[in-house]
Design a protein around this motif. Structure first.
Motif, mmCIF file in Angstrom:
data_model
loop_
_atom_site.group_PDB
_atom_site.id
_atom_site.type_symbol
_atom_site.label_atom_id
_atom_site.label_comp_id
_atom_site.label_asym_id
_atom_site.label_seq_id
_atom_site.Cartn_x
_atom_site.Cartn_y
_atom_site.Cartn_z
ATOM 1 N N ASP A 50 0.852 -1.230 0.079
ATOM 2 C CA ASP A 50 -0.109 0.128 -0.037
ATOM 3 C C ASP A 50 0.977 1.506 0.138
ATOM 4 N N GLU A 95 -1.591 -7.730 -4.165
ATOM 5 C CA GLU A 95 -2.387 -6.753 -4.262
ATOM 6 C C GLU A 95 -1.552 -5.489 -4.003
ATOM 7 N N GLU A 144 -2.062 -1.604 -3.802
ATOM 8 C CA GLU A 144 -3.336 -0.291 -3.667
ATOM 9 C C GLU A 144 -2.421 1.081 -3.309
ATOM 10 N N ASN A 145 -3.042 1.922 -4.343
ATOM 11 C CA ASN A 145 -2.467 3.528 -4.204
ATOM 12 C C ASN A 145 -0.891 3.445 -4.267
ATOM 13 N N ILE A 168 -5.118 -1.612 -7.484
ATOM 14 C CA ILE A 168 -5.986 -0.747 -7.046
ATOM 15 C C ILE A 168 -5.622 0.421 -6.855
#
Length: 191
Positions: free
Chosen positions: A7, A25, A27-28, A47
């Motif tokens: 993240d 994953e 994200e950002n 994401i």
């Protein structure tokens, strides 16, 4: 199998052909000047990530997730977006080269393509409702049974769209490129 969760991280000048991106994953995250060319991004979730000055050409995208992805100044030749995870599939492209890519049967309403090359790109059976093609080269791009309602082609060029084989209600076109709606008739038009 453990999946990495990353993240708010920046990846700069990384050659992922040598140092593979871990499955997981993201994200950002921001990817700048990275090389993903020919790599396997299958199953990776991106994401709200931004890719700038990256080469993603011929990367494998089987079940890859792009949710609110932003691509700027990227080389993205031959990508199979049609193999991506369809859930939440959304992105925008600015100053990108997407030649020979496929969006076959994808649902990508309101997608913005800006100042990009989309030569020989396949949009067959794609839902491009309210999509914007701003100053894009669509030479030999395929539109067949494509949903183009309310799409904006006013500043794009070199497209050939058959109004009888595509849904173009309320789509926006401008002269002289609107002639691309008449290519199938093989007629001579003088300006």
């Amino acid at each position: 199998m453990d999946r990495t969760a990353v993240d708010n991280r920046t990846f700069h000048k990384i050659d992922f052909t040598e140092n593979l991106l871990q499955k997981g994953e993201y994200e950002n995250c921001w990817f700048t000047n990275c090389n993903f060319s020919g790599t396997d991004l299958s199953g990776v979730k991106f994401i709200n990530c931004q890719f700038t000055d990256c080469n993603l050409s011929l990367a494998k995208l089987l079940k890859t997730s792009f949710q609110d992805g932003v691509f700027k100044d990227c080389k993205m030749l031959g990508l199979r977006f049609d193999t991506c995870n369809p859930f939440g599939l959304s992105f925008s492209f600015e100053n990108c080269s997407l030649n020979h890519s496929s969006f076959y049967q994808t649902k990508i309403k309101k997608t913005v393509f800006k100042n990009s090359q989309l030569k020989e790109t396949d949009f067959t059976q794609c839902d491009l409702t309210s999509a914007v093609f701003a100053n894009c080269d669509l030479s030999m791009a395929l539109f067949d049974n494509t949903l183009l309602e309310k799409a904006d082609f006013r500043t794009s060029y070199n497209y050939s769209i058959d109004p009888e084989r595509n849904r173009i209600k309320k789509a926006k076109f401008a002269m002289p490129s609107v002639i691309g709606l008449l290519h199938k008739y093989d007629i001579d038009i003088e300006q």
